[in-house]
Design a protein around this motif. Structure first.
Motif, mmCIF file in Angstrom:
data_model
loop_
_atom_site.group_PDB
_atom_site.id
_atom_site.type_symbol
_atom_site.label_atom_id
_atom_site.label_comp_id
_atom_site.label_asym_id
_atom_site.label_seq_id
_atom_site.Cartn_x
_atom_site.Cartn_y
_atom_site.Cartn_z
ATOM 1 N N VAL A 44 0.829 -1.212 0.000
ATOM 2 C CA VAL A 44 0.000 0.000 0.000
ATOM 3 C C VAL A 44 0.858 1.255 0.000
ATOM 4 N N THR A 45 1.833 1.301 0.895
ATOM 5 C CA THR A 45 2.623 2.527 1.065
ATOM 6 C C THR A 45 3.528 2.808 -0.130
ATOM 7 N N ARG A 46 3.844 1.796 -0.910
ATOM 8 C CA ARG A 46 4.710 2.005 -2.073
ATOM 9 C C ARG A 46 4.108 2.996 -3.057
ATOM 10 N N ASN A 47 2.786 3.167 -3.007
ATOM 11 C CA ASN A 47 2.147 4.133 -3.904
ATOM 12 C C ASN A 47 2.724 5.534 -3.716
ATOM 13 N N ALA A 48 3.093 5.873 -2.482
ATOM 14 C CA ALA A 48 3.665 7.199 -2.221
ATOM 15 C C ALA A 48 4.999 7.358 -2.934
ATOM 16 N N VAL A 49 5.818 6.309 -2.958
ATOM 17 C CA VAL A 49 7.089 6.363 -3.659
ATOM 18 C C VAL A 49 6.851 6.454 -5.168
ATOM 19 N N THR A 50 5.829 5.742 -5.651
ATOM 20 C CA THR A 50 5.508 5.789 -7.075
ATOM 21 C C THR A 50 5.105 7.198 -7.491
ATOM 22 N N ILE A 51 4.343 7.884 -6.643
ATOM 23 C CA ILE A 51 3.960 9.268 -6.948
ATOM 24 C C ILE A 51 5.206 10.133 -7.125
ATOM 25 N N ALA A 52 6.162 9.997 -6.197
ATOM 26 C CA ALA A 52 7.401 10.770 -6.296
ATOM 27 C C ALA A 52 8.221 10.342 -7.512
ATOM 28 N N HIS A 53 8.256 9.043 -7.784
ATOM 29 C CA HIS A 53 9.009 8.498 -8.918
ATOM 30 C C HIS A 53 8.499 9.068 -10.239
ATOM 31 N N GLU A 54 7.200 8.949 -10.451
ATOM 32 C CA GLU A 54 6.631 9.437 -11.710
ATOM 33 C C GLU A 54 6.666 10.960 -11.785
ATOM 34 N N GLY A 55 6.515 11.614 -10.642
ATOM 35 C CA GLY A 55 6.662 13.063 -10.621
ATOM 36 C C GLY A 55 8.055 13.487 -11.049
ATOM 37 N N GLY A 56 9.063 12.710 -10.650
ATOM 38 C CA GLY A 56 10.437 12.994 -11.068
ATOM 39 C C GLY A 56 10.602 12.887 -12.574
ATOM 40 N N HIS A 57 10.050 11.825 -13.162
ATOM 41 C CA HIS A 57 10.082 11.693 -14.623
ATOM 42 C C HIS A 57 9.425 12.906 -15.284
ATOM 43 N N GLY A 58 8.246 13.271 -14.771
ATOM 44 C CA GLY A 58 7.500 14.367 -15.373
ATOM 45 C C GLY A 58 8.230 15.690 -15.280
ATOM 46 N N LEU A 59 8.794 15.986 -14.106
ATOM 47 C CA LEU A 59 9.514 17.242 -13.924
ATOM 48 C C LEU A 59 10.747 17.299 -14.823
ATOM 49 N N ALA A 60 11.484 16.198 -14.912
ATOM 50 C CA ALA A 60 12.670 16.168 -15.766
ATOM 51 C C ALA A 60 12.291 16.370 -17.229
ATOM 52 N N PHE A 178 13.699 6.019 3.606
ATOM 53 C CA PHE A 178 13.761 4.554 3.670
ATOM 54 C C PHE A 178 13.147 3.924 2.416
ATOM 55 N N GLY A 179 12.029 4.476 1.988
ATOM 56 C CA GLY A 179 11.290 3.890 0.871
ATOM 57 C C GLY A 179 11.955 4.053 -0.476
ATOM 58 N N SER A 180 13.012 4.859 -0.564
ATOM 59 C CA SER A 180 13.723 5.018 -1.826
ATOM 60 C C SER A 180 14.700 3.880 -2.088
ATOM 61 N N VAL A 181 15.053 3.139 -1.046
ATOM 62 C CA VAL A 181 16.044 2.077 -1.184
ATOM 63 C C VAL A 181 15.412 0.795 -1.721
ATOM 64 N N ARG A 182 14.275 0.415 -1.161
ATOM 65 C CA ARG A 182 13.698 -0.880 -1.533
ATOM 66 C C ARG A 182 13.340 -0.994 -3.016
ATOM 67 N N PRO A 183 12.761 0.024 -3.669
ATOM 68 C CA PRO A 183 12.450 -0.128 -5.097
ATOM 69 C C PRO A 183 13.680 -0.401 -5.961
ATOM 70 N N VAL A 184 14.833 0.140 -5.577
ATOM 71 C CA VAL A 184 16.052 -0.119 -6.347
ATOM 72 C C VAL A 184 16.469 -1.583 -6.196
ATOM 73 N N LEU A 185 16.373 -2.103 -4.972
ATOM 74 C CA LEU A 185 16.698 -3.514 -4.753
ATOM 75 C C LEU A 185 15.708 -4.407 -5.501
ATOM 76 N N GLU A 186 14.444 -4.026 -5.497
ATOM 77 C CA GLU A 186 13.444 -4.792 -6.241
ATOM 78 C C GLU A 186 13.721 -4.741 -7.737
ATOM 79 N N LEU A 187 14.168 -3.584 -8.207
ATOM 80 C CA LEU A 187 14.499 -3.435 -9.630
ATOM 81 C C LEU A 187 15.586 -4.413 -10.038
ATOM 82 N N GLN A 188 16.656 -4.495 -9.253
ATOM 83 C CA GLN A 188 17.748 -5.395 -9.609
ATOM 84 C C GLN A 188 17.331 -6.851 -9.482
ATOM 85 N N TYR A 189 16.485 -7.154 -8.501
ATOM 86 C CA TYR A 189 15.971 -8.523 -8.373
ATOM 87 C C TYR A 189 15.191 -8.926 -9.619
#
Length: 242
Positions: A44-60, A178-189
């Motif tokens: 559930v909480t990962r949605n907050a990281v996704t909002i920041a993630h996609e916002g970063g793409h959009g801003l860039a 804290f939540g910025s670390v786990r998605p990167v580990l999941e990505l490599q997995y």
């Protein structure tokens, strides 16, 4: 609203607030860590990281002159940012790289504001960012997610006591760090299992010729450095505050 009321509101938003007790800082940090490491909560909480993630793409995309056509947030915590422009080059590279870099940098920025005792300013800046993101959302789930997040920040900032505001702000900052670390580990997995062929790291590898693992390493180092620096700023220096 007259000029005096506007001035009072401005002072309330930009002024400094008392630093919270040390136990509150530690408690919110522990709660944020639990929200990241506990799988049922993370779903559930990962949605907050996704909002920041996609916002970063959009801003860039906007900053590099690309045409941002929309952002979608999905119930499985994935997201998609669509932009048009040169298919290669610095603009496309920065846009692709910004997703995993945005959440830790945002968390670090939040930690800097809290270190300066600007709790209310942090809450209102977050509301402003969510409103800017809202106009780019192109699906119902994404719209609802951003609306609910913005409403939570507004209600806390407008009606919450000083302690509630501090707890909410510190919880959000810790969670981004804290939540910025786990998605990167999941990505490599996922990449090791052969499931990450269209990931940001693999897109960057195709765009630059730099191996995807190098980009994953960059994302992870960024997240860990921001976590270390942000934690240093968030934790009180005076033991008496505990």
């Amino acid at each position: 609203m007259d000029g005096q009321s506007i001035g009072a509101l401005w002072d309330r938003v930009t002024g400094a607030q008392p630093a919270p007790h040390g136990w509150l800082v530690l408690a919110t940090g522990a709660a944020a860590l639990l929200a990241v490491v506990a799988r049922p909560l993370w779903r559930v909480t990962r949605n907050a990281v996704t909002i920041a993630h996609e916002g970063g793409h959009g801003l860039a995309a906007l900053l590099t002159g690309r045409t941002l056509t929309g952002i979608r947030l999905h119930s499985d915590t994935s997201g998609l940012t669509l932009s048009y422009g040169q298919p290669t080059g610095p603009g496309m590279v920065l846009t692709a790289a910004a997703g995993y870099i945005a959440p830790p940098l945002l968390g670090l920025g939040c930690a800097a504001l809290l270190a300066a005792d600007r709790i209310t300013l942090l809450l209102w800046l977050t509301i402003a960012l969510l409103l800017a993101l809202l106009v780019r959302i192109r699906n119902a789930f994404g719209f609802l997610s951003v609306i609910l997040a913005g409403a939570a920040f507004f209600l806390v900032s407008w009606y919450g006591t000083a302690e509630v505001q501090a707890g909410f702000a510190y919880l959000g900052s810790w969670f981004l760090l804290f939540g910025s670390v786990r998605p990167v580990l999941e990505l490599q997995y996922q990449r090791r299992r052969g499931e990450g062929g269209d990931s940001d790291a693999d897109q960057l590898a195709r765009l630059t010729g730099v191996p995807g693992l190098a980009w994953v390493t960059l994302f992870l180092v960024t997240a860990l450095v921001c976590l270390a620096v942000g934690a240093h700023w968030l934790l009180p220096e005076d033991p008496a505050s505990f």
